[in-house]
Motif scaffolding. Structure first.
Motif, PDB file in Angstrom:
ATOM      1  N   ASP A 215     -10.426  -2.525  -9.904  1.00 39.57           N
ATOM      2  CA  ASP A 215     -10.753  -3.536  -8.898  1.00 39.57           C
ATOM      3  C   ASP A 215     -11.519  -4.716  -9.486  1.00 39.57           C
ATOM      4  O   ASP A 215     -12.119  -5.494  -8.761  1.00 39.57           O
ATOM      5  CB  ASP A 215     -11.532  -2.933  -7.728  1.00 39.57           C
ATOM      6  CG  ASP A 215     -11.498  -3.836  -6.491  1.00 39.57           C
ATOM      7  OD1 ASP A 215     -10.463  -4.502  -6.280  1.00 39.57           O
ATOM      8  OD2 ASP A 215     -12.499  -3.890  -5.760  1.00 39.57           O
TER       9      ASP A 215
ATOM     10  N   ARG B 195      -2.374   1.677  -4.767  1.00 37.84           N
ATOM     11  CA  ARG B 195      -3.673   1.636  -4.089  1.00 37.84           C
ATOM     12  C   ARG B 195      -4.324   0.290  -4.384  1.00 37.84           C
ATOM     13  O   ARG B 195      -4.546  -0.056  -5.538  1.00 37.84           O
ATOM     14  CB  ARG B 195      -4.556   2.785  -4.586  1.00 37.84           C
ATOM     15  CG  ARG B 195      -3.982   4.149  -4.237  1.00 37.84           C
ATOM     16  CD  ARG B 195      -4.795   5.248  -4.861  1.00 37.84           C
ATOM     17  NE  ARG B 195      -3.919   6.400  -5.161  1.00 37.84           N
ATOM     18  CZ  ARG B 195      -4.271   7.409  -5.937  1.00 37.84           C
ATOM     19  NH1 ARG B 195      -5.453   7.401  -6.519  1.00 37.84           N
ATOM     20  NH2 ARG B 195      -3.443   8.401  -6.156  1.00 37.84           N
TER      21      ARG B 195
ATOM     22  N   LYS C 150      -3.249   1.252  -9.423  1.00 39.78           N
ATOM     23  CA  LYS C 150      -3.046   2.698  -9.407  1.00 39.78           C
ATOM     24  C   LYS C 150      -1.812   3.003  -8.563  1.00 39.78           C
ATOM     25  O   LYS C 150      -1.686   2.523  -7.443  1.00 39.78           O
ATOM     26  CB  LYS C 150      -4.270   3.402  -8.820  1.00 39.78           C
ATOM     27  CG  LYS C 150      -5.514   3.300  -9.688  1.00 39.78           C
ATOM     28  CD  LYS C 150      -6.694   3.989  -9.021  1.00 39.78           C
ATOM     29  CE  LYS C 150      -7.955   3.837  -9.866  1.00 39.78           C
ATOM     30  NZ  LYS C 150      -9.138   4.434  -9.201  1.00 39.78           N
TER      31      LYS C 150
ATOM     32  N   GLU D 154      -7.512  -2.244  -3.545  1.00 42.95           N
ATOM     33  CA  GLU D 154      -8.829  -2.502  -2.965  1.00 42.95           C
ATOM     34  C   GLU D 154      -8.838  -3.907  -2.365  1.00 42.95           C
ATOM     35  O   GLU D 154      -8.011  -4.758  -2.691  1.00 42.95           O
ATOM     36  CB  GLU D 154      -9.911  -2.379  -4.041  1.00 42.95           C
ATOM     37  CG  GLU D 154      -9.954  -1.025  -4.727  1.00 42.95           C
ATOM     38  CD  GLU D 154     -10.304   0.120  -3.790  1.00 42.95           C
ATOM     39  OE1 GLU D 154     -10.972  -0.136  -2.759  1.00 42.95           O
ATOM     40  OE2 GLU D 154      -9.899   1.267  -4.071  1.00 42.95           O
TER      41      GLU D 154
ATOM     42  N   ASP E 252       0.892   4.967  -6.237  1.00 40.17           N
ATOM     43  CA  ASP E 252       0.806   5.873  -5.095  1.00 40.17           C
ATOM     44  C   ASP E 252       1.872   6.954  -5.220  1.00 40.17           C
ATOM     45  O   ASP E 252       2.832   6.821  -5.974  1.00 40.17           O
ATOM     46  CB  ASP E 252       0.989   5.099  -3.790  1.00 40.17           C
ATOM     47  CG  ASP E 252       0.474   5.885  -2.589  1.00 40.17           C
ATOM     48  OD1 ASP E 252       1.280   6.596  -1.972  1.00 40.17           O
ATOM     49  OD2 ASP E 252      -0.718   5.793  -2.282  1.00 40.17           O
TER      50      ASP E 252
ATOM     51  N   SER F  33       0.818  -1.215   0.000  1.00 37.41           N
ATOM     52  CA  SER F  33       0.000   0.000   0.000  1.00 37.41           C
ATOM     53  C   SER F  33       0.854   1.270   0.000  1.00 37.41           C
ATOM     54  O   SER F  33       0.336   2.360  -0.230  1.00 37.41           O
ATOM     55  CB  SER F  33      -0.940   0.011   1.213  1.00 37.41           C
ATOM     56  OG  SER F  33      -0.204  -0.022   2.416  1.00 37.41           O
TER      57      SER F  33
END
Length: 204
Positions: free
Chosen positions: A189, A79, A101, A81, A103, A75
């Motif tokens: 996701d 990103r 995605k 989920e 970070d 994380s």
């Protein structure tokens, strides 16, 4: 320079030598659970730019991928989920690249694309280097020309002959594979396989 490493019981000083090279902005070639790859410290922009020049790729148009030791700090760089994390946990370590995605902790060269590929290869050599580095490793497969002998991307001695002048170390982990990773796009996701390679994705 070639450094021979094994699946386990490697000399800690030898591993530290490779980690020091990465911390100093150097480039290395190493085995994964799919093909040999070229990489650098993923949080240092200058060596990433060098790799993009070697591969002749535009980081604004091509997805870049990183190797993490495991999923514990994923994380920090992407990103994730809950549904995606569960699928990654079922399949990693393994021959998959998950597109997520990116970070903000990753260098600007990644943020221009807003996406990053995440790999946790089932290969103890590169994962141990990554663990000792305490940072992700940018990773991309070796460039191969049409009609070129496959041994130049699978045999460490021939890899060193061709690419040794561009990198600081070629890590010899034995003869490499020829099948790339399976790419799974999870940006929305909802996992979508965008390239079939080695490995069968377990979704449930």
């Amino acid at each position: 320079m070639i450094i021979k490493l094994y699946d386990k019981n490697n000399d800690i000083n030898t591993l530290q030598e490779i980690v020091d090279i990465l911390n100093d902005g150097g480039l290395i070639i190493y085995p994964t659970d799919t093909m040999y790859a070229i990489g650098c410290h993923a949080l240092k922009e200058r060596p990433i730019e060098r790799i993009c020049k070697i591969k002749k790729i535009d980081p604004k148009k091509n997805n870049l991928s990183i190797i993490c030791y495991d999923l514990s700090n994923i994380s920090e760089y992407a990103r994730v989920e809950n549904n995606t994390f569960k699928i990654m946990k079922r399949n990693l370590p393994g021959p998959f690249t998950f597109i997520l995605k990116a970070d903000s902790r990753l260098p600007k060269i990644f943020r221009n694309r807003k996406e990053v590929g995440i790999r946790v290869p089932d290969n103890n050599i590169v994962r141990e280097i990554c663990r000792m580095l305490d940072a992700p490793i940018l990773t991309t497969t070796l460039p191969m020309e049409d009609g070129e002998d496959i041994e130049y991307v699978t045999d460490p001695e021939l890899i060193d002959e061709k690419f040794g002048k561009y990198v600081d170390v070629v890590v010899d982990g034995g003869i490499g594979g020829i099948e790339p990773s399976t790419i799974v796009n999870c940006v929305d996701d909802t996992p979508e396989i965008t390239r079939y390679g080695k490995g069968v994705l377990i979704e449930y």
